[in-house]
Structures are given as structure tokens and as C-alpha cells.
Design an enzyme around this catalytic site. Structure first.
Site, PDB file in Angstrom:
ATOM      1  N   LYS A 138     -15.993  91.705  19.541  1.00 54.27           N
ATOM      2  CA  LYS A 138     -16.872  91.664  18.355  1.00 54.27           C
ATOM      3  C   LYS A 138     -16.092  91.648  17.033  1.00 54.27           C
ATOM      4  O   LYS A 138     -16.488  90.979  16.079  1.00 54.27           O
ATOM      5  CB  LYS A 138     -17.858  92.832  18.367  1.00 54.27           C
ATOM      6  CG  LYS A 138     -18.947  92.700  19.434  1.00 54.27           C
ATOM      7  CD  LYS A 138     -19.932  93.850  19.345  1.00 54.27           C
ATOM      8  CE  LYS A 138     -21.045  93.723  20.377  1.00 54.27           C
ATOM      9  NZ  LYS A 138     -22.072  94.756  20.218  1.00 54.27           N
ATOM     10  N   ASP A 181     -27.525  93.592  16.397  1.00 59.86           N
ATOM     11  CA  ASP A 181     -27.704  94.910  17.021  1.00 59.86           C
ATOM     12  C   ASP A 181     -28.635  95.815  16.204  1.00 59.86           C
ATOM     13  O   ASP A 181     -29.493  96.507  16.759  1.00 59.86           O
ATOM     14  CB  ASP A 181     -26.360  95.600  17.230  1.00 59.86           C
ATOM     15  CG  ASP A 181     -25.567  94.998  18.384  1.00 59.86           C
ATOM     16  OD1 ASP A 181     -26.195  94.480  19.329  1.00 59.86           O
ATOM     17  OD2 ASP A 181     -24.325  95.046  18.343  1.00 59.86           O
TER      18      ASP A 181
END
Length: 275
Positions: A67, A103
Site C-alpha cells: 500500500k 478503506d
């Protein structure tokens, strides 16, 4: 017309449930597309990114440990990715590779579904100061939660997040008193996961109107959620965050905003229970 192609990449990646989620939607909406899991080692990630367009991908998802590398490797980032410091969704716009982070969106949408009006329930206590907590705190800020209290074993990490987001930072010993007036308790640590069945906090100190949520979803009911439910509190498990965070990417790659249905949830729950 060429098939629309997307992917999820991580290392390892075999455990990912994203292909099941996106595959369900592709079948549901009759879209000519594919979504595959691709294992990419960290030292190969940069060249993997560079070759995306040439390999016919419209974009994809990025998970652990890529990420931060994805954040560094994209040409442009959306507001959420910039605030969180990590990218989990990639797509092309006019030939330019963009990175986003869904997220926080997934976290908020899950609570919207199961605890409508949750954001008015602050103050919020957030357990943990890792990557997941950054996404959660960003979502809380976006929804106007003013009093956010980050609790972490290593105080320095909580303080760093606190400075970044304008939240207060505390060591674990302060937890009891922080819960007394908290309307939201959120676990972003791995405590409560299978093999690590420790109670991350005691919900006994919370007021009666509190909502307790855990981003861990294996098991679906963590020790924290079980203790909160026994105490009569509203609980929300972490599976919806996984399902909802997949929505924006699917819409970008395949041109349709998908629904998170009870049937999709049942399918993923059955997969979790089958393992």
C-alpha cells in the site's frame, strides 16, 4: 470490445477474498470482465505498476505489503489516499495512473448500514495506530467526529497519528477512563483475530448508548464484540468494511456501482466459516 480486466495484488495473496467479491458482482450484473489475484514480491512491485496499462488492466486493488509502495508509485492521488498515506485502489484516468484509498469509505459505509447516525455518537476511542487506524481516523474526521482518542501500546506512534489528524494520543493504561463518556469504540488492532484471542478493551466501562465495532472479521464475532453484546451494546462486525471498500474500485473499472447485498455477505461468511 476487449474484456475489462482488474486485479488484487499483495504478497502473499492466496487468502484474499476480493476475487470472490468482484466475481460475484461481475456475474450479478452480467459484465464481461475479470478480476484476478496476482502475487507480486516487493522488489517486483515497481515494474508491475509500470506494466499495468500494457497488460490491459483498467486498475486494481493493492493490499499488504504494497500500500505504501503504491502510494509512492502512482502519478496522482485522491484526497483520502493523501490523508491516509496509503493506496489500496488503482485506476487510469486519461492514461494517467491514479491511486485512491477506499478503506475509510468502507469503514463509514459499514457503520451507515448497521448503525445509522453513528457519527453523532462521539467521542470516539480508536484502538491501535497502524495503517488501518489511519483510514478509520480519516473517516471519523470526514464525518465530523470532533473528539477522537487514539490508544496504542507504543505511545509515540499514537502521538504521531494524533499530530497528523488533530486527535489526542494515549497509552494503554489510560483506556479505562477514556471509555467513560465514549460513544464509539473502534478496534483497529489484530487483537481478537484467530490465534490472538485477547480482549482488546473492556467494553464494561462504556456508556449504554455506545457503539462498538471491530475491523477484524475472522472471527466475525471477536472477543471485543462478544463482550460488548453481552453488555447490551450495539455492535458492528468488520466484514462490511471489506465488502464496502470494494465498491468504488468496481465502479471505476467496470462502470457500475455495485450493491452490498445480504446474499454477498452470506457467501463471504460461508467462505470464512469453510476455512
Amino acid at each position: 470490445m476487449a474484456e475489462k480486466k482488474a486485479f488484487v495484488t499483495g504478497h502473499p495473496i492466496a487468502h484474499s477474498r476480493s476475487p470472490k467479491i468482484h466475481g460475484y458482482w461481475l456475474a450479478q450484473y452480467g459484465i464481461d470482465g475479470s478480476y484476478e489475484a496476482i502475487d507480486v514480491a516487493p522488489d517486483e512491485f515497481a515494474s508491475f505498476l509500470k506494466a499495468l496499462g500494457d497488460n490491459g488492466f483498467r486498475g486494481g486493488n493493492v493490499t499488504i505489503p504494497h500500500k505504501e509502495a503504491a502510494f509512492a508509485g502512482v502519478a496522482r492521488r485522491d484526497h483520502a489516499a493523501a490523508a491516509i498515506g496509503a493506496v489500496n485502489t488503482l485506476w487510469f484516468e486519461d492514461g494517467v495512473l491514479w491511486g485512491g484509498n477506499t478503506d475509510g469509505y468502507g469503514f463509514a459505509a459499514n457503520l451507515d448500514q448497521y448503525a445509522p447516525g453513528w457519527a453523532a455518537n462521539g467521542p470516539a476511542v480508536v484502538l491501535g495506530a497502524g495503517g488501518a487506524s489511519r483510514a478509520v481516523i480519516h473517516a471519523l474526521k470526514e464525518r465530523g467526529v470532533k473528539d477522537i482518542r487514539i490508544v496504542n501500546r507504543t505511545l509515540a506512534r499514537a502521538e504521531e497519528l494524533g499530530r497528523h489528524f488533530g486527535a489526542s494520543a494515549h497509552g494503554g493504561d489510560a483506556l479505562g477512563e477514556l471509555l467513560g463518556d465514549a460513544g464509539l469504540l473502534i478496534n483497529t488492532t489484530s487483537l481478537g483475530m484467530h490465534g490472538n484471542e485477547t480482549l482488546s478493551a473492556d467494553p464494561g466501562a462504556l456508556p449504554d448508548h455506545a457503539i462498538v465495532t471491530d475491523i477484524v472479521y475472522v472471527p466475525l464475532e471477536t472477543p471485543l464484540l462478544a463482550a460488548a453484546r453481552a453488555r447490551g451494546l450495539k455492535t458492528v462486525d468488520g466484514l462490511g468494511m471489506l465488502l464496502h471498500q470494494a465498491v468504488p474500485g468496481f465502479e471505476r473499472w467496470f462502470g457500475r456501482k455495485p450493491d452490498v447485498t445480504p446474499e454477498l455477505r452470506r457467501m463471504i461468511v460461508a467462505d470464512i466459516e469453510g476455512h
